[in-house]
Design a protein around this motif. Structure first.
Motif, PDB file in Angstrom:
ATOM      1  N   ALA A 147       0.372  -1.526  -0.240  1.00 30.13           N
ATOM      2  CA  ALA A 147       0.001  -0.032   0.104  1.00 30.13           C
ATOM      3  C   ALA A 147       0.848   1.231  -0.114  1.00 30.13           C
ATOM      4  O   ALA A 147       0.848   2.121  -0.625  1.00 30.13           O
ATOM      5  N   ARG A 148       1.724   1.354   0.837  1.00 35.41           N
ATOM      6  CA  ARG A 148       2.811   2.417   0.205  1.00 35.41           C
ATOM      7  C   ARG A 148       3.506   2.746  -1.143  1.00 35.41           C
ATOM      8  O   ARG A 148       3.333   3.822  -1.175  1.00 35.41           O
ATOM      9  N   ALA A 149       3.486   1.173  -0.925  1.00 35.33           N
ATOM     10  CA  ALA A 149       4.426   1.259  -2.255  1.00 35.33           C
ATOM     11  C   ALA A 149       3.761   2.039  -3.521  1.00 35.33           C
ATOM     12  O   ALA A 149       4.439   3.113  -4.499  1.00 35.33           O
ATOM     13  N   VAL A 150       2.625   1.554  -3.909  1.00 33.13           N
ATOM     14  CA  VAL A 150       1.669   2.188  -4.634  1.00 33.13           C
ATOM     15  C   VAL A 150       0.743   3.932  -4.660  1.00 33.13           C
ATOM     16  O   VAL A 150       0.242   4.155  -5.211  1.00 33.13           O
ATOM     17  N   ARG A 151       1.054   4.186  -3.518  1.00 33.95           N
ATOM     18  CA  ARG A 151       0.631   5.866  -3.242  1.00 33.95           C
ATOM     19  C   ARG A 151       1.405   7.097  -4.447  1.00 33.95           C
ATOM     20  O   ARG A 151       0.677   7.479  -4.564  1.00 33.95           O
ATOM     21  N   GLY A 152       2.560   6.371  -4.725  1.00 32.71           N
ATOM     22  CA  GLY A 152       3.439   7.380  -5.643  1.00 32.71           C
ATOM     23  C   GLY A 152       3.077   7.208  -7.392  1.00 32.71           C
ATOM     24  O   GLY A 152       3.384   7.311  -7.838  1.00 32.71           O
ATOM     25  N   ASN A 153       1.675   6.335  -7.414  1.00 33.71           N
ATOM     26  CA  ASN A 153       1.441   5.947  -9.047  1.00 33.71           C
ATOM     27  C   ASN A 153       2.648   5.169  -9.413  1.00 33.71           C
ATOM     28  O   ASN A 153       2.852   4.847 -10.523  1.00 33.71           O
ATOM     29  N   VAL A 154       2.627   4.391  -8.751  1.00 30.21           N
ATOM     30  CA  VAL A 154       3.418   3.070  -9.315  1.00 30.21           C
ATOM     31  C   VAL A 154       2.942   1.711  -9.386  1.00 30.21           C
ATOM     32  O   VAL A 154       2.489   1.481  -8.344  1.00 30.21           O
ATOM     33  N   ARG A 155       3.270   0.886 -10.014  1.00 32.99           N
ATOM     34  CA  ARG A 155       2.704  -0.505 -10.214  1.00 32.99           C
ATOM     35  C   ARG A 155       4.207  -1.598  -9.143  1.00 32.99           C
ATOM     36  O   ARG A 155       5.305  -0.914  -9.595  1.00 32.99           O
ATOM     37  N   ALA A 156       3.671  -2.383  -8.129  1.00 31.52           N
ATOM     38  CA  ALA A 156       4.340  -2.587  -7.247  1.00 31.52           C
ATOM     39  C   ALA A 156       3.685  -4.548  -6.904  1.00 31.52           C
ATOM     40  O   ALA A 156       3.729  -4.853  -6.995  1.00 31.52           O
ATOM     41  N   THR A 157       5.539  -4.844  -6.590  1.00 32.36           N
ATOM     42  CA  THR A 157       5.371  -6.661  -6.707  1.00 32.36           C
ATOM     43  C   THR A 157       5.930  -6.836  -5.428  1.00 32.36           C
ATOM     44  O   THR A 157       6.690  -5.538  -5.104  1.00 32.36           O
ATOM     45  N   TYR A 158       5.591  -7.899  -4.163  1.00 32.49           N
ATOM     46  CA  TYR A 158       5.735  -8.110  -3.643  1.00 32.49           C
ATOM     47  C   TYR A 158       5.710  -9.579  -2.852  1.00 32.49           C
ATOM     48  O   TYR A 158       4.361 -10.112  -3.306  1.00 32.49           O
ATOM     49  N   LEU A 159       6.488  -9.595  -2.412  1.00 35.16           N
ATOM     50  CA  LEU A 159       6.480 -11.261  -2.372  1.00 35.16           C
ATOM     51  C   LEU A 159       6.583 -11.546  -0.405  1.00 35.16           C
ATOM     52  O   LEU A 159       7.184 -10.812   0.436  1.00 35.16           O
ATOM     53  N   ALA A 160       4.863 -11.647   0.177  1.00 37.57           N
ATOM     54  CA  ALA A 160       4.840 -11.908   1.372  1.00 37.57           C
ATOM     55  C   ALA A 160       5.438 -12.754   1.786  1.00 37.57           C
ATOM     56  O   ALA A 160       4.539 -13.943   1.604  1.00 37.57           O
ATOM     57  N   GLY A 161       6.352 -13.393   2.881  1.00 37.42           N
ATOM     58  CA  GLY A 161       6.831 -15.069   3.223  1.00 37.42           C
ATOM     59  C   GLY A 161       6.032 -15.320   4.054  1.00 37.42           C
ATOM     60  O   GLY A 161       4.816 -14.585   4.588  1.00 37.42           O
ATOM     61  N   GLY A 162       6.846 -16.521   5.126  1.00 42.02           N
ATOM     62  CA  GLY A 162       6.204 -17.344   5.815  1.00 42.02           C
ATOM     63  C   GLY A 162       5.210 -18.858   5.349  1.00 42.02           C
ATOM     64  O   GLY A 162       6.077 -18.677   4.152  1.00 42.02           O
ATOM     65  N   ALA A 163       4.695 -19.351   6.596  1.00 42.10           N
ATOM     66  CA  ALA A 163       4.567 -20.846   6.192  1.00 42.10           C
ATOM     67  C   ALA A 163       3.528 -20.916   5.148  1.00 42.10           C
ATOM     68  O   ALA A 163       3.890 -21.733   4.292  1.00 42.10           O
ATOM     69  N   HIS A 164       3.390 -19.973   4.792  1.00 44.47           N
ATOM     70  CA  HIS A 164       2.040 -19.861   2.433  1.00 44.47           C
ATOM     71  C   HIS A 164       3.040 -19.188   1.915  1.00 44.47           C
ATOM     72  O   HIS A 164       2.099 -18.229   2.150  1.00 44.47           O
ATOM     73  N   PRO A 165       3.988 -18.791   1.970  1.00 43.77           N
ATOM     74  CA  PRO A 165       4.174 -17.505   0.548  1.00 43.77           C
ATOM     75  C   PRO A 165       3.140 -17.282  -0.012  1.00 43.77           C
ATOM     76  O   PRO A 165       2.530 -17.909  -0.584  1.00 43.77           O
ATOM     77  N   VAL A 166       2.954 -15.433  -0.076  1.00 39.85           N
ATOM     78  CA  VAL A 166       1.698 -14.980  -1.119  1.00 39.85           C
ATOM     79  C   VAL A 166       2.696 -14.296  -2.439  1.00 39.85           C
ATOM     80  O   VAL A 166       3.484 -13.045  -1.109  1.00 39.85           O
ATOM     81  N   LEU A 167       2.354 -14.022  -3.630  1.00 39.35           N
ATOM     82  CA  LEU A 167       3.196 -13.139  -4.199  1.00 39.35           C
ATOM     83  C   LEU A 167       1.770 -11.870  -4.100  1.00 39.35           C
ATOM     84  O   LEU A 167       0.566 -11.962  -4.812  1.00 39.35           O
ATOM     85  N   TRP A 168       2.150 -10.898  -4.211  1.00 41.07           N
ATOM     86  CA  TRP A 168       1.517  -9.668  -4.588  1.00 41.07           C
ATOM     87  C   TRP A 168       1.745  -8.546  -5.999  1.00 41.07           C
ATOM     88  O   TRP A 168       3.060  -8.601  -5.604  1.00 41.07           O
ATOM     89  N   ALA A 169       0.601  -8.159  -6.644  1.00 47.45           N
ATOM     90  CA  ALA A 169       0.955  -7.449  -7.104  1.00 47.45           C
ATOM     91  C   ALA A 169       0.290  -6.117  -7.122  1.00 47.45           C
ATOM     92  O   ALA A 169      -1.487  -6.578  -7.012  1.00 47.45           O
ATOM     93  N   ALA A 170       0.262  -4.738  -7.098  1.00 43.50           N
ATOM     94  CA  ALA A 170      -1.066  -3.594  -6.535  1.00 43.50           C
ATOM     95  C   ALA A 170      -0.626  -2.473  -8.126  1.00 43.50           C
ATOM     96  O   ALA A 170       0.797  -2.499  -8.186  1.00 43.50           O
ATOM     97  N   THR A 171      -1.698  -1.936  -8.316  1.00 45.73           N
ATOM     98  CA  THR A 171      -1.222  -0.491  -8.652  1.00 45.73           C
ATOM     99  C   THR A 171      -3.397   0.584  -8.284  1.00 45.73           C
ATOM    100  O   THR A 171      -3.851  -0.163  -7.990  1.00 45.73           O
ATOM    101  N   ARG A 172      -2.088   1.672  -8.495  1.00 42.87           N
ATOM    102  CA  ARG A 172      -3.491   2.815  -8.021  1.00 42.87           C
ATOM    103  C   ARG A 172      -4.506   3.108  -9.426  1.00 42.87           C
ATOM    104  O   ARG A 172      -4.387   3.274 -10.235  1.00 42.87           O
ATOM    105  N   VAL A 173      -5.500   3.015  -9.259  1.00 46.35           N
ATOM    106  CA  VAL A 173      -6.319   3.319 -10.186  1.00 46.35           C
ATOM    107  C   VAL A 173      -7.327   3.968  -9.872  1.00 46.35           C
ATOM    108  O   VAL A 173      -8.458   4.731 -11.017  1.00 46.35           O
ATOM    109  N   SER A 174      -7.441   5.032  -8.886  1.00 43.46           N
ATOM    110  CA  SER A 174      -8.057   6.018  -8.740  1.00 43.46           C
ATOM    111  C   SER A 174      -7.253   6.765  -7.362  1.00 43.46           C
ATOM    112  O   SER A 174      -6.057   6.628  -6.329  1.00 43.46           O
ATOM    113  N   ASP A 175      -7.602   8.117  -7.022  1.00 41.58           N
ATOM    114  CA  ASP A 175      -7.048   8.986  -6.054  1.00 41.58           C
ATOM    115  C   ASP A 175      -7.203   7.613  -4.516  1.00 41.58           C
ATOM    116  O   ASP A 175      -5.921   8.047  -3.478  1.00 41.58           O
TER     117      ASP A 175
END
Length: 397
Positions: free
Chosen positions: A73-101
């Motif tokens: 959430a912090r990474a996409v505040r600058g109108n950029v796309r971001a990918t993020y790997l959340a580790g742990g026992a069940h790792p999840v890969l995220w991709a996000a971007t802003r579509v409005s303000d």
């Protein structure tokens, strides 16, 4: 730890280090490539989902998902796309971007397949690395053992040469440093043997040449009128005769030309005869024994030991018989530290005594040589209660 073991350990450690380094490098490279590919794929899916969202079409992406990681959430505040790997026992890969303000479009998927693939790769690397390390370690062990045996053979030959076995040789194998060492040991033995043989011949020749004039001196001394001067000359000539005989005896022992004539004798009888002409020597019989030996040589050994004790030690000199073991002890200051160190390591050295002005040092040399010829063992020590002690252990059947 011998050289062979050190080589084997060094090869094993090197193999483990190489296998570990390769494993870590492969793991990190594979993990980085795997993550980069997954990020790129998910980013393309996010772009497609953004187009679908703009066209009001249904897509797998979600608007402002509650489980969106704060880092994304912090990474996409600058109108950029971001990918993020959340580790742990069940790792999840995220991709996000802003579509409005106020809205964030996010896409996620499980990263477990990649994690399982990486785990399988790690297990394969560990198994392969361990197997390779074992094989290389065994090869290193074989090489180390071979090198160790060759080095040990050279060392044993050098020790035998130092103990007087000038026929000891090493068989060089190969063209490496150990083979060169073996050849050097053989060259040293040849040179030492030639030098000792030359020394023995010179010594024997000198002694033989001196026997005739010394015998003539002894005869001439017998013709001198009695007196103090005659007694001094007689004593000097006697000492010279004994010295010549000692030198000849050493030469015979060095040349291995002396023979042993054995017979069964009582140890106590030989001890008494050996010191019969020496004043200040006591004989104690703790336990007697019959031994098969050369009595003349045994008596020569005991005479030399007792005379050496009288000359360099202090009375009383005690010759104690305990079965086949004979101890000759004086009550003087004992062997000096420098001489005692030589006696313990290399044995008595000819012409070396604790007091250079009181003897030639041949007595102990002859005693040790005669003992070896008899198959007996002669050792030296400083007695705990004072004085020097020589212990002769005669061979028994």
């Amino acid at each position: 730890m011998n050289a062979g073991t050190k080589v084997a350990l060094a090869v094993a450690v090197a193999a483990l280090c190489v296998a570990g380094a390769i494993g870590v490098l492969v793991h990190r490279t594979t993990a980085a490539n795997q993550l980069a590919t997954a990020r790129s794929d998910l980013d393309r899916q996010l772009l497609s989902a953004a187009y679908d969202y703009a066209a009001a079409r249904k897509s797998p992406a979600r608007i402002d998902p509650p489980d969106l990681p704060a880092a994304v959430a912090r990474a996409v505040r600058g109108n950029v796309r971001a990918t993020y790997l959340a580790g742990g026992a069940h790792p999840v890969l995220w991709a996000a971007t802003r579509v409005s303000d106020h809205n964030v479009l996010a896409l996620s998927r499980s990263y477990a397949p990649e994690a399982r693939t990486l785990g399988t790769l790690d297990r394969t690397l560990v198994t392969t690395g361990a197997a390779a390390s074992v094989v290389v370690s065994l090869a290193g062990l074989v090489l180390g053992v071979r090198m160790g045996r060759r080095a040990t053979a050279a060392a044993l030959a050098a020790e035998r040469i130092a103990d007087g076995d000038l026929d000891a040789r090493v068989h060089p194998d190969g063209r490496d440093e150990i083979a060169r060492l073996a050849a050097s040991v053989n060259t040293m033995a040849d040179a030492l043997g030639a030098r000792l043989e030359a020394e023995r011949r010179v010594t024997a020749d000198i002694a033989h040449e001196l026997r005739t004039p010394v015998a003539g001196l002894a005869t001439a001394v017998g013709l001198l009128p009695p007196g103090r001067a005659t007694d001094l000359v007689t004593g000097a000539v006697g000492n010279m005769r004994r010295l010549v005989e000692d030198v000849l005896e050493v030469a015979r022992l060095d040349a291995h030309s002396a023979s042993v004539e054995t017979e069964s004798r009582q140890v106590s009888a030989m001890a008494r005869r050996a010191v019969a002409g020496l004043d200040g020597v006591q004989v104690r019989i703790t336990e007697d024994a019959m031994v098969e030996t050369d009595p003349r040589r045994v008596e020569r050994v005991l005479t030399n030991l007792a005379a050496n004790a009288l000359r360099h030690g202090a009375v009383p000199v005690v010759v104690e018989v305990e079965g086949p073991v004979v101890r000759v002890r004086d009550h003087g200051p004992g062997f000096p530290p420098d001489l005692f160190a030589v006696l313990r390591t290399s044995g008595p050295q000819r012409f070396r005594t604790s007091a250079p002005s009181t003897g030639t040092g041949l007595g102990l040399t002859i005693a040790v040589g005669q003992s070896r010829l008899l198959g007996a063992r002669l050792t030296f020590r400083n007695h705990p209660e004072g004085g020097a002690e020589a212990v002769l252990r005669l061979a028994t059947d």
